[in-house]
Design a protein around this motif. Structure first.
Motif, PDB file in Angstrom:
ATOM      1  N   GLY A 180      11.998  -5.869   1.253  1.00  0.00           N
ATOM      2  CA  GLY A 180      11.678  -6.821   2.301  1.00  0.00           C
ATOM      3  C   GLY A 180      11.470  -6.173   3.660  1.00  0.00           C
ATOM      4  N   GLU A 181      12.368  -5.280   4.046  1.00  0.00           N
ATOM      5  CA  GLU A 181      12.258  -4.632   5.361  1.00  0.00           C
ATOM      6  C   GLU A 181      11.011  -3.757   5.428  1.00  0.00           C
ATOM      7  N   LEU A 182      10.752  -3.011   4.381  1.00  0.00           N
ATOM      8  CA  LEU A 182       9.586  -2.137   4.362  1.00  0.00           C
ATOM      9  C   LEU A 182       8.295  -2.944   4.457  1.00  0.00           C
ATOM     10  N   LEU A 183       8.237  -4.075   3.754  1.00  0.00           N
ATOM     11  CA  LEU A 183       7.018  -4.890   3.722  1.00  0.00           C
ATOM     12  C   LEU A 183       6.783  -5.646   5.017  1.00  0.00           C
ATOM     13  N   SER A 184       7.809  -5.739   5.867  1.00  0.00           N
ATOM     14  CA  SER A 184       7.646  -6.465   7.132  1.00  0.00           C
ATOM     15  C   SER A 184       7.177  -5.566   8.270  1.00  0.00           C
ATOM     16  N   GLY A 185       6.911  -4.292   7.957  1.00  0.00           N
ATOM     17  CA  GLY A 185       6.493  -3.357   8.995  1.00  0.00           C
ATOM     18  C   GLY A 185       5.138  -3.694   9.583  1.00  0.00           C
ATOM     19  N   ALA A 186       4.913  -3.198  10.782  1.00  0.00           N
ATOM     20  CA  ALA A 186       3.647  -3.451  11.474  1.00  0.00           C
ATOM     21  C   ALA A 186       2.476  -2.893  10.676  1.00  0.00           C
ATOM     22  N   GLY A 187       1.440  -3.688  10.528  1.00  0.00           N
ATOM     23  CA  GLY A 187       0.225  -3.262   9.837  1.00  0.00           C
ATOM     24  C   GLY A 187       0.290  -3.325   8.321  1.00  0.00           C
ATOM     25  N   VAL A 188       1.474  -3.594   7.750  1.00  0.00           N
ATOM     26  CA  VAL A 188       1.604  -3.603   6.296  1.00  0.00           C
ATOM     27  C   VAL A 188       0.859  -4.782   5.689  1.00  0.00           C
ATOM     28  N   ALA A 189       1.001  -5.968   6.305  1.00  0.00           N
ATOM     29  CA  ALA A 189       0.341  -7.161   5.758  1.00  0.00           C
ATOM     30  C   ALA A 189      -1.174  -6.991   5.766  1.00  0.00           C
ATOM     31  N   ALA A 190      -1.714  -6.418   6.837  1.00  0.00           N
ATOM     32  CA  ALA A 190      -3.165  -6.221   6.900  1.00  0.00           C
ATOM     33  C   ALA A 190      -3.626  -5.245   5.821  1.00  0.00           C
ATOM     34  N   PHE A 191      -2.861  -4.173   5.617  1.00  0.00           N
ATOM     35  CA  PHE A 191      -3.219  -3.197   4.595  1.00  0.00           C
ATOM     36  C   PHE A 191      -3.158  -3.816   3.199  1.00  0.00           C
ATOM     37  N   LEU A 192      -2.071  -4.528   2.886  1.00  0.00           N
ATOM     38  CA  LEU A 192      -1.944  -5.143   1.574  1.00  0.00           C
ATOM     39  C   LEU A 192      -2.988  -6.241   1.364  1.00  0.00           C
ATOM     40  N   GLY A 193      -3.314  -6.954   2.443  1.00  0.00           N
ATOM     41  CA  GLY A 193      -4.355  -7.969   2.338  1.00  0.00           C
ATOM     42  C   GLY A 193      -5.688  -7.370   1.947  1.00  0.00           C
ATOM     43  N   HIS A 194      -5.990  -6.202   2.481  1.00  0.00           N
ATOM     44  CA  HIS A 194      -7.232  -5.521   2.093  1.00  0.00           C
ATOM     45  C   HIS A 194      -7.158  -5.060   0.638  1.00  0.00           C
ATOM     46  N   CYS A 195      -6.008  -4.545   0.229  1.00  0.00           N
ATOM     47  CA  CYS A 195      -5.848  -4.117  -1.171  1.00  0.00           C
ATOM     48  C   CYS A 195      -6.084  -5.281  -2.122  1.00  0.00           C
ATOM     49  N   ALA A 196      -5.604  -6.465  -1.747  1.00  0.00           N
ATOM     50  CA  ALA A 196      -5.722  -7.632  -2.625  1.00  0.00           C
ATOM     51  C   ALA A 196      -7.153  -8.097  -2.797  1.00  0.00           C
ATOM     52  N   LEU A 197      -8.070  -7.613  -1.967  1.00  0.00           N
ATOM     53  CA  LEU A 197      -9.477  -8.008  -2.089  1.00  0.00           C
ATOM     54  C   LEU A 197     -10.188  -7.292  -3.231  1.00  0.00           C
ATOM     55  N   LEU A 198      -9.569  -6.240  -3.783  1.00  0.00           N
ATOM     56  CA  LEU A 198     -10.237  -5.434  -4.794  1.00  0.00           C
ATOM     57  C   LEU A 198     -10.085  -6.092  -6.163  1.00  0.00           C
ATOM     58  N   ASP A 199     -11.111  -6.804  -6.599  1.00  0.00           N
ATOM     59  CA  ASP A 199     -11.049  -7.477  -7.901  1.00  0.00           C
ATOM     60  C   ASP A 199     -11.969  -6.817  -8.919  1.00  0.00           C
ATOM     61  N   LYS A 200     -12.291  -5.529  -8.694  1.00  0.00           N
ATOM     62  CA  LYS A 200     -13.122  -4.770  -9.628  1.00  0.00           C
ATOM     63  C   LYS A 200     -12.397  -3.474  -9.991  1.00  0.00           C
ATOM     64  N   PRO A 201     -12.772  -2.850 -11.116  1.00  0.00           N
ATOM     65  CA  PRO A 201     -12.070  -1.621 -11.526  1.00  0.00           C
ATOM     66  C   PRO A 201     -12.213  -0.469 -10.545  1.00  0.00           C
ATOM     67  N   ARG A 202     -13.353  -0.394  -9.852  1.00  0.00           N
ATOM     68  CA  ARG A 202     -13.602   0.736  -8.972  1.00  0.00           C
ATOM     69  C   ARG A 202     -13.817   0.243  -7.542  1.00  0.00           C
ATOM     70  N   ALA A 203     -13.414   1.076  -6.602  1.00  0.00           N
ATOM     71  CA  ALA A 203     -13.557   0.741  -5.184  1.00  0.00           C
ATOM     72  C   ALA A 203     -14.814   1.387  -4.609  1.00  0.00           C
ATOM     73  N   THR A 204     -15.498   0.668  -3.741  1.00  0.00           N
ATOM     74  CA  THR A 204     -16.669   1.222  -3.074  1.00  0.00           C
ATOM     75  C   THR A 204     -16.241   2.154  -1.939  1.00  0.00           C
ATOM     76  N   ARG A 205     -17.166   2.943  -1.456  1.00  0.00           N
ATOM     77  CA  ARG A 205     -16.852   3.838  -0.342  1.00  0.00           C
ATOM     78  C   ARG A 205     -16.499   3.050   0.915  1.00  0.00           C
ATOM     79  N   VAL A 206     -17.197   1.938   1.118  1.00  0.00           N
ATOM     80  CA  VAL A 206     -16.889   1.099   2.286  1.00  0.00           C
ATOM     81  C   VAL A 206     -15.465   0.561   2.192  1.00  0.00           C
TER      82      VAL A 206
END
Length: 847
Positions: A180-206
């Protein structure tokens, strides 16, 4: 604001008017309401199952308006469609999809935070339903949902949005609770939110560039990635809350939303330059790619396994060794065909990037685990010392030494109590070493089957001198050839200038000691390969077998006593296929498990569509020194058919029948996706043919109903009694012939030597009460002179230990047929001392 009662009552009247033929009444009524009233009417229409035409027009009318929806109202509309609170059954939702979903999507478009998990499921359903018609309507829904899913969620520092690590599985809540403490750090939610957008096996360069930016800006970002990936690598499989109304409800590691998030974490880890990254990605690939329940082709999470394998294949050249080491650990456990193909592509991609072969990379990445040149590591535990060591032919040992230097086999009480945590780490090291030795045994057996050759310098560094691999390699027979010697490249042709021997130290280097005691030094410019009996003459094979028995030398796998399968005249006549092992009846579950372990993959047999037959495929190892773009690849295809045993509730086959074995080849220059073409048996390299048929013989020898000593006593359920008799007492296969040759050398060394004799198919034993014949293939016993069957069922593990105590066993010391036959021979030679009533009763009846 119009209250709930007013709009709903007026809505009923408007719908009734529509039904009576007053077209447009409903739209007029809806336009008369304020925004709150229209939202209330939309919520009411969404639940209305009658008057579909009116409902469709009303909802379509409202869906194009901005009505000031709240997040709670948006959630309610989506929850009615999917999940525990859904008001639509699966078939009802499909029928009404284009009626009730657009208004829910419109509501989500008008709020800042919405239920992304349900929207993702609706998007998958829209993709599936487009085959039912109105392709344009379903396509429009998909495009609108894609836009919503691509929109970054609003970030409130110190709080994770609800769609990140959601509660639809066990993984999300566990990670929130543990970190919980680690996940509440600054910028963590934005980073994880971007990770959650990946719904394909491979990630694009962008996508990867943006992920790297957000990771750099996240407080303790690399640690977040590490802890969440460690969590999924340890997450037990479980039934997730499947929002898809047509879902199969299979167990998995995480729901759809959290699967996308973890997939993003895997790709983001590529930009973290720390040592834990590659082993952890490999751990995720192994855990996710392993079959449900620990085996089989249905992965715990195919999306995560596919992504993790792809990430390993994208690693740069400076991390190629570690990547190939992780990829090399996967095939024995990950048998899903899609993931397996990805492993091949990833291995070839990363090795090409490094400029060397995958085989070379893998051998260079074998860790020493802290062992010194003696193959040992000492750990001080107070006044005591623990020694972790590896000994030939590849056994991990843990021992303890007291203050006086006395050797102890177990940890003393003082260490267990005062040094519990340190002792735990030492024992974990033992498990890790044992697992690595198992991997190395399997890897070297692949090289034996492939005919791989090594330059002397590489052989000495990565095999003979290696603290771990060396214990396995030094127990095997190798061949050495000078720079001008003939190298067969694994095709089984002539020996040329090859000299065989067991490795032994010679000054500062190594030599190969031949069976006759002479030695050939290994010098710079030499090439080495593993000796294979297929390339040797009968006399040389006999010499090596005698030498190993005289030295009582065990090998990590069957090499000197290995069965060989040259092409037969019958196979020359069939030309394109082998029927050598056709017509056997196998216990399917046991056979399938063994096929999986040996690397054969294919469709399951059972009482379902296309389950009446299958073909198992194995790609044979290619010589390790060949780059991916050179040479020829081979694979074998083994056909099996369902044997009907009636309908079973789980639909899985109980018995199967064996059929043909065929071979195919592919030019490596065509890449891993190039076409395979059928090959005549005469053109198959002898080593490839022999190793493939050896596997099939193993399946038959272990899983045949003829190998079940109780089969004939199963009453009406048994069937195949004639086959059981033919297999249990018939001609010997190659494995049984090797067993006979071994017994001929072993029996004179035993105390029952004067009571036994070998015939063509049997070991004849003379007891005090009578004589017996033990079949060398099945281990079944006949009593003389009546030829009555004597059922003697042994505990293989226990009897193997007893047999090994009576006489040295060069192989099958773990409870194989050799130890079973010897155990029965010792038992029957002293038949007057048998007390087991099930055996003594048979002895009385058989006389």
């Amino acid at each position: 604001m119009v209250g709930i009662t007013g709009p709903v009552m007026g809505l009923d009247e408007a719908v009734a008017g529509e039904r009576a033929g007053a077209t447009g009444t409903l739209e007029v009524f809806l336009d008369s309401l304020d925004a709150a009233g229209r939202r209330t009417a939309a919520l009411a229409l969404q639940r209305r199952r009658r008057d579909r035409g009116s409902v469709e027009r009303g909802l379509a009318h409202l869906a194009g308006q901005r009505l000031g929806w709240s997040a709670a109202e948006s959630d309610l509309m989506l929850a009615r469609l999917l999940g525990r609170d859904a008001v639509f059954g699966p078939s009802e939702l499909r029928e009404a999809f284009l009626v009730v979903v657009p208004i829910a999507v419109a509501a989500a478009e008008q709020v800042e935070e919405y239920d992304r998990t349900r929207l993702r499921t609706l998007r998958h359903l829209a993709e599936s339903y487009r085959w039912y018609g109105d392709t344009e309507g379903y396509g429009e829904i998909r495009r609108r949902i894609d836009a919503l899913l691509a929109r970054e969620a609003p970030v409130v520092e110190g709080r994770l949005p609800r769609h990140l690590l959601d509660e639809l599985d066990d993984y999300g809540p566990a990670m929130r609770a543990a970190h919980g403490e680690l996940l509440s750090g600054a910028g963590v939610a934005a980073f994880l939110g971007h990770c959650a957008l990946l719904d394909k096996p491979r990630a694009t360069r962008v996508w990867r560039r943006r992920a790297a930016e957000l990771l750099a800006g996240a407080d303790r970002g690399p640690e977040v990635v590490r802890r969440l990936l460690e969590g999924i690598a340890a997450q037990p499989e479980h039934r997730v809350h499947d929002l898809n109304p047509f879902g199969m409800g299979l167990a998995s590691l995480a729901g759809d939303a959290n699967t996308s998030l973890v997939r993003g974490l895997l790709w983001a880890s590529l930009d973290i330059r720390e040592e834990w990254v590659v082993p952890l990605v490999g751990a995720v690939a192994l855990h996710a790619g392993t079959g449900l329940g620990g085996s089989g082709g249905m992965c715990r999470s195919q999306p995560l396994a596919t992504a993790a394998v792809a990430v390993l294949g994208e690693l740069p050249a400076d991390r190629a060794e570690a990547a190939v080491a992780e990829l090399g650990r996967l095939p024995k456990r990950v048998v899903n065909r899609t993931v397996a193909k990805g492993i091949v592509r990833a291995r070839e991609a990363v090795s090409a990037r490094a400029g060397v072969t995958a085989s070379m990379l893998r051998e260079r990445a074998v860790p020493a685990l802290g062992l010194d040149g003696r193959g040992a590591r000492e750990v001080a535990l107070g006044a005591y010392t623990a020694e972790l060591a590896v000994r030939e032919p590849g056994t991990a040992l843990l021992s303890f030494r007291g203050p006086e230097g006395r050797l102890l086999k177990t940890a003393p009480k003082q260490v267990r109590e005062a040094r519990a945590e340190e002792l735990k780490e030492v024992r974990a090291g033992l498990r890790k070493l044992s697992a690595l030795l198992a991997e190395e045994r399997a890897r070297l057996e692949e090289h034996l089957a492939a005919g791989t050759t090594w330059p002397a310098e590489d052989w000495q560094r990565y095999y003979a001198d290696h603290p771990v691999t060396g214990a396995v390699a030094r127990a095997l027979v190798w061949e050495v050839s000078g720079g001008d010697g003939e190298v067969s490249g694994g095709d089984g042709e002539g020996r040329g200038g090859w000299a065989a021997g067991l490795p032994e130290r010679a000054g500062g280097g190594w030599a190969l000691a031949a069976a006759d005691g002479t030695a050939r030094p290994v010098v710079a410019g030499d090439r080495l390969r593993l000796w294979h009996p297929l390339r040797a003459g009968d006399e040389e094979v006999a010499e090596w077998r005698a030498a190993l028995l005289d030295r009582e030398g065990r090998q990590p796998f069957k090499q000197v006593f290995r069965e060989v399968y040259p092409l037969t005249s019958a196979e020359r006549e069939t030309a394109s296929y082998s029927n050598r092992f056709a017509g056997h009846v196998l216990r399917y579950g046991q056979a399938r498990a063994l096929m999986t372990v040996r690397g054969w993959a294919g469709r399951h047999l059972g009482y379902f569509s296309e389950g009446d037959s299958s073909e198992l495929v194995k790609e044979l190892p290619a010589p390790g020194e060949l780059p991916a773009a050179e040479g020829t690849r081979w694979r074998a295809r083994f056909f099996v058919d369902l044997v009907d045993q009636g309908a079973y509730s789980d639909g899985i086959a109980v018995l199967c029948a064996t059929d043909q074995v065929r071979f195919e080849r592919r030019a490596a220059g065509g890449g891993p996706r190039g076409p395979w073409e059928a090959a005549p048996l005469e053109e198959v390299p002898p080593l490839v043919l022999s190793e493939a048929l050896r596997d099939v013989d193993l399946f038959v020898g272990v899983a045949s109903v003829g190998a079940d000593p109780d089969w004939r006593d199963r009453g009406a359920d048994r069937a195949y009694g004639d086959y059981w008799m033919r297999w249990g007492f018939g001609e010997l296969g190659e494995g049984a012939r090797v067993r006979r040759d071994t017994l001929a050398r072993l029996l004179p060394r035993t105390r029952i030597a004067d009571r036994v004799e070998l015939t063509d198919r049997f070991l004849r034993v003379r007891g005090e009460l009578g004589a017996y014949r033990i079949h060398l293939g099945s281990g079944n016993v006949l009593m003389e002179p009546s030829d009555a069957y004597l059922c003697v069922v042994v505990d293989r593990a226990r009897e193997a230990g007893r047999a090994a105590g009576r006489v040295f066993l060069p192989f099958e010391e773990d409870g194989g047929m050799l130890s079973v036959i010897l155990s029965k021979a010792f038992l029957l030679a002293a038949d007057d001392r048998i007390t087991d009533p099930t055996i003594t009763a048979q002895l009385r009846r058989g006389r």
